[in-house]
Scaffold this motif. Structure first.
Motif, mmCIF file in Angstrom:
data_model
loop_
_atom_site.group_PDB
_atom_site.id
_atom_site.type_symbol
_atom_site.label_atom_id
_atom_site.label_comp_id
_atom_site.label_asym_id
_atom_site.label_seq_id
_atom_site.Cartn_x
_atom_site.Cartn_y
_atom_site.Cartn_z
ATOM 1 N N ARG A 146 0.849 -1.193 0.000
ATOM 2 C CA ARG A 146 0.000 0.000 0.000
ATOM 3 C C ARG A 146 0.885 1.243 0.000
ATOM 4 N NH1 ARG A 146 -1.915 -2.923 4.331
ATOM 5 N NH2 ARG A 146 -1.199 -1.294 5.770
ATOM 6 N N GLN A 165 6.515 4.291 -1.565
ATOM 7 C CA GLN A 165 5.588 3.998 -2.662
ATOM 8 C C GLN A 165 6.062 2.700 -3.340
ATOM 9 O OE1 GLN A 165 2.919 6.432 -2.913
ATOM 10 N NE2 GLN A 165 4.018 6.888 -1.010
ATOM 11 N N GLY A 180 -4.798 -2.967 -7.427
ATOM 12 C CA GLY A 180 -4.692 -2.013 -8.519
ATOM 13 C C GLY A 180 -3.328 -2.046 -9.184
ATOM 14 N N TRP A 221 -0.105 0.667 -11.015
ATOM 15 C CA TRP A 221 0.399 2.036 -11.035
ATOM 16 C C TRP A 221 -0.153 2.818 -12.219
ATOM 17 C CZ3 TRP A 221 1.497 4.621 -7.170
ATOM 18 C CH2 TRP A 221 2.266 4.145 -6.103
ATOM 19 N N GLU A 274 -3.113 2.789 -13.110
ATOM 20 C CA GLU A 274 -4.405 3.293 -12.620
ATOM 21 C C GLU A 274 -4.238 4.315 -11.502
ATOM 22 O OE1 GLU A 274 -6.858 -0.927 -13.192
ATOM 23 O OE2 GLU A 274 -5.881 -0.457 -11.278
ATOM 24 N N LEU A 275 -3.216 4.150 -10.661
ATOM 25 C CA LEU A 275 -3.091 4.939 -9.438
ATOM 26 C C LEU A 275 -2.073 6.067 -9.525
ATOM 27 C CD1 LEU A 275 -3.152 1.994 -6.865
ATOM 28 C CD2 LEU A 275 -5.064 3.432 -7.608
ATOM 29 N N ARG A 276 -1.388 6.181 -10.646
ATOM 30 C CA ARG A 276 -0.294 7.143 -10.785
ATOM 31 C C ARG A 276 -0.712 8.566 -10.414
ATOM 32 N NH1 ARG A 276 0.314 6.391 -15.635
ATOM 33 N NH2 ARG A 276 2.054 4.880 -15.591
ATOM 34 N N GLU A 310 -3.440 9.725 -8.980
ATOM 35 C CA GLU A 310 -3.993 9.848 -7.625
ATOM 36 C C GLU A 310 -2.885 9.966 -6.595
ATOM 37 O OE1 GLU A 310 -6.252 6.883 -4.499
ATOM 38 O OE2 GLU A 310 -6.721 6.696 -6.643
ATOM 39 N N ALA A 311 -1.827 9.145 -6.742
ATOM 40 C CA ALA A 311 -0.702 9.212 -5.804
ATOM 41 C C ALA A 311 0.012 10.553 -5.910
ATOM 42 C CB ALA A 311 0.266 8.066 -6.080
ATOM 43 N N THR A 370 6.295 6.602 -11.555
ATOM 44 C CA THR A 370 6.179 5.611 -10.486
ATOM 45 C C THR A 370 7.335 4.619 -10.613
ATOM 46 O OG1 THR A 370 4.909 4.031 -11.803
ATOM 47 C CG2 THR A 370 3.672 5.814 -10.711
#
Length: 548
Positions: A381, A415, A422, A424, A426-428, A430-431, A457
């Motif tokens: 996470r 990170q 998920g 990265w 998808e989450l790039r 947002e992070a 990332t």
């Protein structure tokens, strides 16, 4: 380029260590070629345009510890490499506490005294003790790690040198062993009482690692700032920013290698290493064709080299198993921002460039909170409220951005490369949004100043820079992956189980960082082997001709 070409040596990868190795081999008279898969050389030391008119260093963004011999031999100062010393390190904490540390011991003592008189008193001895330990450890950077099992006679000089160094500084050996085996938390808690002071000194422990400050083996990072060399030729050896970005260093190295006689090719990706009868004999190119040579040096990381480039079945099973377990997962997101004004920390002066803006700024937290964020990363996470580092290279070199604008380089820790849920892709964003929101609390107005941003990332770093797991150091630098144990025990001398195949990247001793020592040391060992082989060949030919 199709067909087959022949050289004396092939370097796989045009990162700084590959270029250094190529330079020394070519200078020794070997017909050498460096193969770089990207359109630019540099590996993790490159400068790239991430938005129109804005350039940043995509991987490493500060220079330190580049060996003095390399500066001189490759004539980097004469080739235009200019390094501006970094300013102080400003540590910012959520409750408003600030602590600025610098190379000026008295200024640092004064800053620490505002938090703890006892810690201010202890700071001088702490720095002196680390400097003494650096004098014990740092000479090993430029040596080949010996095989402690003494399988080859050639390992004896290294063992004798190691023993002599330990004997001359035997009073420090226990302290060095403790430093390399204990945690940053324990080491600092024996010396300081204030949590902010410990955090400002010890945050290095979580850089490029999944461990936290309380993880055994993390204290060695405290030597980091004591590894610079004193020189007289104008080349900065302490932490600093390269004018034009880190790519200027590797471009100069490539020019030196070419001048020495090496060929440096870009857009030349190695698809596999050719092995015949247990010996490396060349490289198959992804675009077709082969480049053959009796000496192959891989600047790729150990996992990429042995699990990706070497054909299956060519390595001993035990060796392959050890490489698979080699820890090589990055834990940070890199963000480059194009901004229309200089970031200013809360409550700090805003009239012109301030000293702290010339250094590195740390959005910091106590060591226990770093442990918490790192534990989240180990669970897959992204760490909440992680430690974040940022710098502004344009205060040293305005040419990296349009007039009046700046580049801000950000490193977000905790990170993980491997996510529990998920991807990265998808989450790039947002992070990145979370990190910018966190920074906004320390640098009001940062968000509204952003014109463009680039988010890399660990997965992106792997894709772009070709580093397994997005790990910029080619693997964690914990005690069990250093010196005689890097990359795996029994193979720390740049050689591999395949004759003619060598490693020269950061996955070898002395590890990561822009030292160039890995490439220089590997070239030295390669030349030693070649000279021995040539002597045996000459002897064989001479003896045969005598019989005839």
């Amino acid at each position: 380029m199709a067909g087959t070409e022949n050289f004396d040596a092939v370097i796989v990868g045009g990162g700084h260590n590959g270029l250094v190795a190529g330079f020394y081999l070519a200078r020794a008279g070997l017909r050498t070629v460096v193969l770089e898969r990207r359109e630019i050389v540099g590996g993790c030391c490159v400068t790239e345009e991430f938005a129109p008119g804005y350039r940043a260093s995509s991987g490493a963004y500060v220079l330190s510890m580049l060996r003095d011999a390399i500066w001189k031999d490759m004539r980097l100062v004469e080739r235009g490499v200019v390094v501006d010393p970094a300013g102080p390190s400003l540590n910012l904490f959520a409750d408003g506490t600030r602590l600025e540390l610098s190379d000026d011991l008295e200024a640092s003592r004064a800053a620490v005294a505002a938090l703890s008189e006892a810690d201010a008193e202890a700071l001088g001895k702490f720095e002196a003790d680390l400097a003494a330990l650096a004098e014990l450890v740092m000479p090993l950077i430029d040596t080949t790690a010996p095989d402690l099992r003494l399988r080859r006679l050639a390992d004896l000089p290294g063992l004798l040198k190691l023993g002599g160094l330990a004997a001359r500084r035997r009073a420090l050996v226990d302290e060095a062993l403790f430093l390399f085996s204990t945690s940053v938390s324990q080491y600092l808690s024996e010396r300081f009482e204030n949590e902010y002071v410990k955090a400002a000194i010890g945050w290095h422990a979580i850089n490029d690692s999944v461990g936290g400050p309380s993880t055994p083996g993390t204290a060695y990072v405290l030597l980091h700032d004591h590894a610079a060399e004193d020189t007289e030729d104008g080349g900065v050896r302490a932490w600093g920013f390269v004018r034009g970005g880190m790519g200027v260093v590797t471009e100069a190295m490539a020019a030196a290698a070419r001048e020495a006689g090496a060929e440096v090719r870009t857009n030349a990706e190695a698809e596999s290493i050719l092995v015949e009868d247990g010996r490396a004999v060349g490289v198959v190119l992804a675009g077709g064709g082969e480049v053959r040579a009796p000496l192959i040096l891989s600047n790729a990381d150990p996992k990429k080299t042995f699990l990706g480039l070497v054909p299956d079945g060519e390595l001993p099973r035990e060796f392959t198993a050890a490489v698979r377990e080699y820890r090589c997962e990055g834990t940070s997101i890199k963000i480059n921002l194009a901004v229309d004004k200089l970031p200013v920390a809360t409550g700090m002066p805003s009239d012109g460039v301030q000293p702290y803006q010339r250094g590195i700024m740390e959005v910091n937290q106590p060591l226990a909170e770093m442990d918490r964020a790192q534990a989240e990363a180990r669970a897959g996470r992204p760490g909440r409220d992680p430690h974040i580092e940022l710098c502004v290279p344009t205060v040293h070199d305005p040419s990296l951005a349009p007039p009046g604008h700046h580049v801000v380089t950000i490193d977000v820790n905790s990170q993980p490369y491997t996510l529990a849920e998920g991807s990265w892709d998808e989450l790039r964003e947002e992070a990145a949004d979370r990190a910018i929101d966190q920074l906004e609390g320390f640098f009001p107005g940062l968000k509204e100043s952003i014109l463009h941003r680039e988010v890399l990332t660990p997965l992106d770093l792997e894709r772009r820079l070709g580093i397994t797991g997005g790990h910029a150091l080619h693997g964690e630098m914990s005690f069990d992956q250093l010196f005689t144990l890097r990359p795996v025990r029994g193979w720390a001398d740049y050689r591999t189980p395949i004759a003619g195949l060598y490693l020269c990247g950061a996955g070898t001793h002395p590890g990561g960082g822009v030292t160039g020592a890995n490439g220089r040391n590997a070239a030295r060992e390669t030349l030693r082997d070649r000279n021995k082989y040539s002597k045996r060949l000459r002897s064989h030919l001479f003896n045969n001709s005598s019989v005839r």
